[in-house]
Design an enzyme around this catalytic site. Structure first.
Site, PDB file in Angstrom:
ATOM      1  N   GLU A   1       0.823  -1.214   0.000  1.00  0.00           N
ATOM      2  CA  GLU A   1       0.000   0.000   0.000  1.00  0.00           C
ATOM      3  C   GLU A   1       0.865   1.276   0.000  1.00  0.00           C
ATOM      4  O   GLU A   1       0.415   2.340   0.420  1.00  0.00           O
ATOM      5  CB  GLU A   1      -0.949   0.025   1.214  1.00  0.00           C
ATOM      6  CG  GLU A   1      -1.877  -1.176   1.331  1.00  0.00           C
ATOM      7  CD  GLU A   1      -2.939  -1.278   0.239  1.00  0.00           C
ATOM      8  OE1 GLU A   1      -2.990  -0.408  -0.646  1.00  0.00           O
ATOM      9  OE2 GLU A   1      -3.714  -2.261   0.280  1.00  0.00           O
TER      10      GLU A   1
ATOM     11  N   HIS B   1      -2.615   1.718   8.487  1.00  0.00           N
ATOM     12  CA  HIS B   1      -3.701   0.918   7.912  1.00  0.00           C
ATOM     13  C   HIS B   1      -3.852  -0.363   8.726  1.00  0.00           C
ATOM     14  O   HIS B   1      -2.870  -1.105   8.882  1.00  0.00           O
ATOM     15  CB  HIS B   1      -3.389   0.576   6.455  1.00  0.00           C
ATOM     16  CG  HIS B   1      -4.292  -0.461   5.864  1.00  0.00           C
ATOM     17  ND1 HIS B   1      -5.666  -0.324   5.845  1.00  0.00           N
ATOM     18  CD2 HIS B   1      -4.034  -1.651   5.273  1.00  0.00           C
ATOM     19  CE1 HIS B   1      -6.201  -1.391   5.261  1.00  0.00           C
ATOM     20  NE2 HIS B   1      -5.237  -2.218   4.920  1.00  0.00           N
TER      21      HIS B   1
ATOM     22  N   HIS C   1      -6.735  -3.726   9.955  1.00  0.00           N
ATOM     23  CA  HIS C   1      -7.955  -4.478   9.663  1.00  0.00           C
ATOM     24  C   HIS C   1      -8.774  -4.566  10.945  1.00  0.00           C
ATOM     25  O   HIS C   1      -8.869  -5.629  11.566  1.00  0.00           O
ATOM     26  CB  HIS C   1      -7.598  -5.857   9.115  1.00  0.00           C
ATOM     27  CG  HIS C   1      -6.889  -5.814   7.787  1.00  0.00           C
ATOM     28  ND1 HIS C   1      -6.390  -6.928   7.157  1.00  0.00           N
ATOM     29  CD2 HIS C   1      -6.620  -4.773   6.950  1.00  0.00           C
ATOM     30  CE1 HIS C   1      -5.844  -6.578   5.993  1.00  0.00           C
ATOM     31  NE2 HIS C   1      -5.958  -5.276   5.849  1.00  0.00           N
TER      32      HIS C   1
HETATM   33  O1  2HA Z   1      -4.197  -3.819   2.233  1.00  0.00           O
HETATM   34  O2  2HA Z   1      -3.425  -4.963   4.481  1.00  0.00           O
HETATM   35  O3  2HA Z   1      -1.703  -7.184   3.396  1.00  0.00           O
HETATM   36  C1  2HA Z   1      -3.162  -4.701   2.172  1.00  0.00           C
HETATM   37  C2  2HA Z   1      -2.753  -5.153   3.507  1.00  0.00           C
HETATM   38  C3  2HA Z   1      -1.478  -5.849   3.613  1.00  0.00           C
HETATM   39 ZN    ZN Z   2      -5.331  -4.180   4.215  1.00  0.00          ZN
END
Ligand code: 2HA
Ligand code: ZN
Length: 274
Positions: free
Chosen positions: A116, A139, A141
């Site tokens: 990214e 970033h 998840h």
């Molecule tokens: O968006 O989160 O794997 C890609 C990631 C890395």
């Molecule tokens: Zn990701």
């Protein structure tokens, strides 16, 4: 100074590990970048090996020409950052055109910067133009925020307002609101452009069915921002799991009173009547 003893390095590694411990970085999920200050890079210059090959960034960030960035590696696991930083993370230098980068430290086993990288650098470029104090882009998840992207309309107004209502501190922590990017292919220029457009107005962008991007001045503020947004998302998921509607909540007038008391400006676009 030894590279791993530099404060910015220690702060970066700690933040990566904090994110892992929150459960936001399964496998190689997520990425982190930091725009290194001139005096910080000078303090570790002895440890740099500026012999990497110049590679295209995949987008153009002329506002970041000549700057150095500490970034997580593509395919690397946040879980491993604290245990093997030289393999998991690296420092890159951006060239004078803002089109290319080269590795100058770390990612020792042939690693490359995060997939990214275009989004990270475009966001850092946008933020630097608006406020030179911004240095961190993250970033992750974040589980509950991702869950909400399946049930809430993918609109900035809705995500902002619903999350604000979940905790009184939210509008104080992210008074500008949060933006939403509809589902897009990750890792390229298009999602980078869409996200950096949102970063003109917000410090947080949600990637539908994927995760969160956020930006801040330092590691504490940026991690704290992600943590606050995800905590509010968790409360909303719990609330929606109990019943689909709210029996009572924070009202638009409550938000206006809060804004006055805490001296923040809350855009009226988020204080709509439902
Ligand atoms: O968006 O989160 O794997 C890609 C990631 C890395
Ligand atoms: Zn990701």
């Amino acid at each position: 100074m030894k590279m791993l003893e530099a404060e910015f390095m220690k702060g970066f590694i700690r933040m990566a590990n904090d994110g892992w411990e929150q459960g936001w970085h399964e496998r190689n999920g997520g990425n982190l970048s930091y725009r290194i200050k001139a005096e910080e890079i000078d303090s570790v210059r002895d440890g740099l090996r500026p012999d990497g090959v110049w590679q295209p960034i995949g987008t153009s960030v002329p506002g970041l020409a000549g700057e150095y960035f500490l970034v997580t590696g593509s395919g690397k696991y946040f879980r491993n950052v604290m245990h093997d930083p030289e393999d998991s993370i690296g420092i890159i230098e951006v060239d004078g055109t803002g089109e290319n980068y080269r590795k100058v430290w770390g990612l020792v086993n042939g690693g490359r910067p995060t997939s990214e990288l275009p989004s990270h650098l475009m966001n850092l470029d946008v933020k630097k133009k608006r406020d030179g104090k911004y240095r961190v882009v993250y970033h992750c998840h974040a589980t509950n925020l991702i869950a909400l992207t399946f049930v809430l309309p993918l609109k900035d107004e809705v995500f902002t307002r619903e999350l604000w209502e979940m905790a009184t501190e939210c509008p104080v922590v992210f008074p500008d609101g949060i933006g939403v990017v509809e589902w897009m292919v990750p890792g390229g220029r298009d999602i980078a452009v869409a996200t950096s457009r949102l970063m003109e107005n917000y410090d947080v962008a949600v990637w539908a069915h994927h995760g969160m991007f956020c930006a801040g001045e330092d590691f504490d503020l940026t991690f704290g921002l992600a943590h606050t947004v995800e905590k509010a998302a968790e409360i909303l998921v719990k609330m929606l799991s109990m019943r689909p509607d709210k029996r009572q909540t924070i009202t638009p007038q409550n938000f206006r009173d809060l804004a006055a008391a805490f001296q923040v400006e809350l855009p009226e676009q988020f204080l709509y009547e439902k």
